[in-house]
Design an enzyme around this catalytic site. Structure first.
Site, PDB file in Angstrom:
ATOM      1  NE  ARG A 294      -3.807  -0.271   2.341  1.00 21.07           N
ATOM      2  CZ  ARG A 294      -4.584  -0.627   3.357  1.00 21.07           C
ATOM      3  NH1 ARG A 294      -4.552   0.062   4.473  1.00 21.07           N
ATOM      4  NH2 ARG A 294      -5.375  -1.673   3.254  1.00 21.07           N
TER       5      ARG A 294
ATOM      6  CB  ILE B 171      -7.293   1.677   1.985  1.00 17.61           C
ATOM      7  CG1 ILE B 171      -8.756   1.278   2.211  1.00 17.61           C
ATOM      8  CG2 ILE B 171      -6.751   2.463   3.180  1.00 17.61           C
ATOM      9  CD1 ILE B 171      -8.963   0.301   3.363  1.00 17.61           C
ATOM     10  CG  LEU B 172      -5.050   6.312  -1.601  1.00 17.59           C
ATOM     11  CD1 LEU B 172      -5.681   7.627  -2.036  1.00 17.59           C
ATOM     12  CD2 LEU B 172      -3.905   5.917  -2.525  1.00 17.59           C
TER      13      LEU B 172
ATOM     14  CG  ASN C  35     -14.162   9.437  -0.376  1.00 16.61           C
ATOM     15  OD1 ASN C  35     -14.189   9.077  -1.567  1.00 16.61           O
ATOM     16  ND2 ASN C  35     -14.581   8.651   0.592  1.00 16.61           N
ATOM     17  CB  THR C  36     -18.533  11.466  -2.859  1.00 19.36           C
ATOM     18  OG1 THR C  36     -19.929  11.286  -2.609  1.00 19.36           O
ATOM     19  CG2 THR C  36     -18.141  10.627  -4.059  1.00 19.36           C
ATOM     20  CG  HIS C  37     -18.915   6.706   2.307  1.00 14.74           C
ATOM     21  ND1 HIS C  37     -18.173   5.605   1.933  1.00 14.74           N
ATOM     22  CD2 HIS C  37     -19.811   6.269   3.228  1.00 14.74           C
ATOM     23  CE1 HIS C  37     -18.601   4.549   2.605  1.00 14.74           C
ATOM     24  NE2 HIS C  37     -19.588   4.918   3.398  1.00 14.74           N
TER      25      HIS C  37
ATOM     26  CG  ASP D 152     -15.381   5.696   4.194  1.00 13.61           C
ATOM     27  OD1 ASP D 152     -14.977   6.405   3.256  1.00 13.61           O
ATOM     28  OD2 ASP D 152     -15.698   4.499   4.043  1.00 13.61           O
TER      29      ASP D 152
HETATM   30  C1  GRF Z   1     -20.159   6.412  -5.635  1.00 14.80           C
HETATM   31  O1  GRF Z   1     -21.429   6.120  -5.141  1.00 14.80           O
HETATM   32  C2  GRF Z   1     -19.183   6.663  -4.513  1.00 14.80           C
HETATM   33  O2  GRF Z   1     -19.755   7.297  -3.408  1.00 14.80           O
HETATM   34  C3  GRF Z   1     -18.781   5.266  -4.164  1.00 14.80           C
HETATM   35  O3  GRF Z   1     -18.669   4.606  -5.396  1.00 14.80           O
HETATM   36  C4  GRF Z   1     -19.537   5.212  -6.346  1.00 14.80           C
HETATM   37  C5  GRF Z   1     -18.712   5.592  -7.527  1.00 14.80           C
HETATM   38  O4  GRF Z   1     -19.444   5.644  -8.698  1.00 14.80           O
HETATM   39  N1  GRF Z   1     -17.583   5.250  -3.354  1.00 14.80           N
HETATM   40  P1  GRF Z   1     -18.806   6.172 -10.066  1.00 14.80           P
HETATM   41  O5  GRF Z   1     -17.575   5.344 -10.376  1.00 14.80           O
HETATM   42  O6  GRF Z   1     -18.462   7.623  -9.880  1.00 14.80           O
HETATM   43  O7  GRF Z   1     -19.867   5.969 -11.095  1.00 14.80           O
END
Ligand code: GRF
Length: 177
Positions: free
Chosen positions: A55, A82-83, A97-99, A135
């Site tokens: 990693r 994971i970075l 990040n989006t989760h 996260d």
């Molecule tokens: C998103 O829902 C993100 O929150 C999650 O993986 C999905 C990525 O979708 N970690 P995409 O590759 O941007 O279509």
């Protein structure tokens, strides 16, 4: 602000970020995936840094790939590796990040499945500053998404993504000022 996007999958968030006109200068993926095609279609250079067990070495290679393009802000968009510490040192407080959950609920790679299994009536998404702890970084934006009768992980995730596609670019824009 020069943005570097990290992706692993369909690249729909990358598409939304590009459609919003944000200054993406490089895309790094950790496996062959559609995100590379999305980058190519937009004329943005992309690099594959294959994920591997080491990693630390992987993270160094990602940081080097971003540095080559003088990236200033890192945007993870569905990045599934994971970075390690080097990226959070190089880009302290500047990795986003989006989760697909309302953090701190349902951290990790199976957030949507776990939310459904828990029987929650409200799911959602969270845009946050990424830190070494997965996260868990400071939350920048959150939006609730209803769970509907008959939802599968797929239908719920699609509904969440629709919100991400609006919320993530908007939050990135506010972040970079
Ligand atoms: C998103 O829902 C993100 O929150 C999650 O993986 C999905 C990525 O979708 N970690 P995409 O590759 O941007 O279509």
């Amino acid at each position: 602000m020069r943005i570097g996007v990290l992706a692993s999958g369909g690249g729909s968030n990358l598409e939304a970020i590009l459609a919003a006109g944000l200054p993406v200068v490089a895309v790094v993926v950790d496996r062959p995936c559609r995100a590379t095609e999305v980058a190519a279609a937009a004329g943005i250079p992309s690099r594959v840094v294959l994920r591997r067990r080491d990693r630390l070495a992987f993270t160094h290679e990602v940081v080097d790939a971003l540095a080559e393009h003088d990236v200033e802000v890192v945007v993870m968009a569905g990045f599934m590796t994971i970075l390690d510490k080097p990226i959070f040192d190089a880009y302290e407080g500047r990795v986003l990040n989006t989760h697909p959950s309302l953090l701190p609920a349902f951290r990790g790679a199976h957030a949507v499945e776990e939310a459904l299994a828990a029987g929650v009536k409200v799911a959602g998404c969270t845009v946050h500053v990424a830190t070494l702890e997965v996260d868990a970084g400071p939350i920048l934006a959150q939006e609730a998404v209803p769970v509907l009768p008959g939802d599968t992980a797929e239908t719920l995730h699609e509904r969440i993504k629709e919100v991400e596609h609006r919320l993530y670019p908007q939050t990135i824009r506010e972040f970079i000022g």
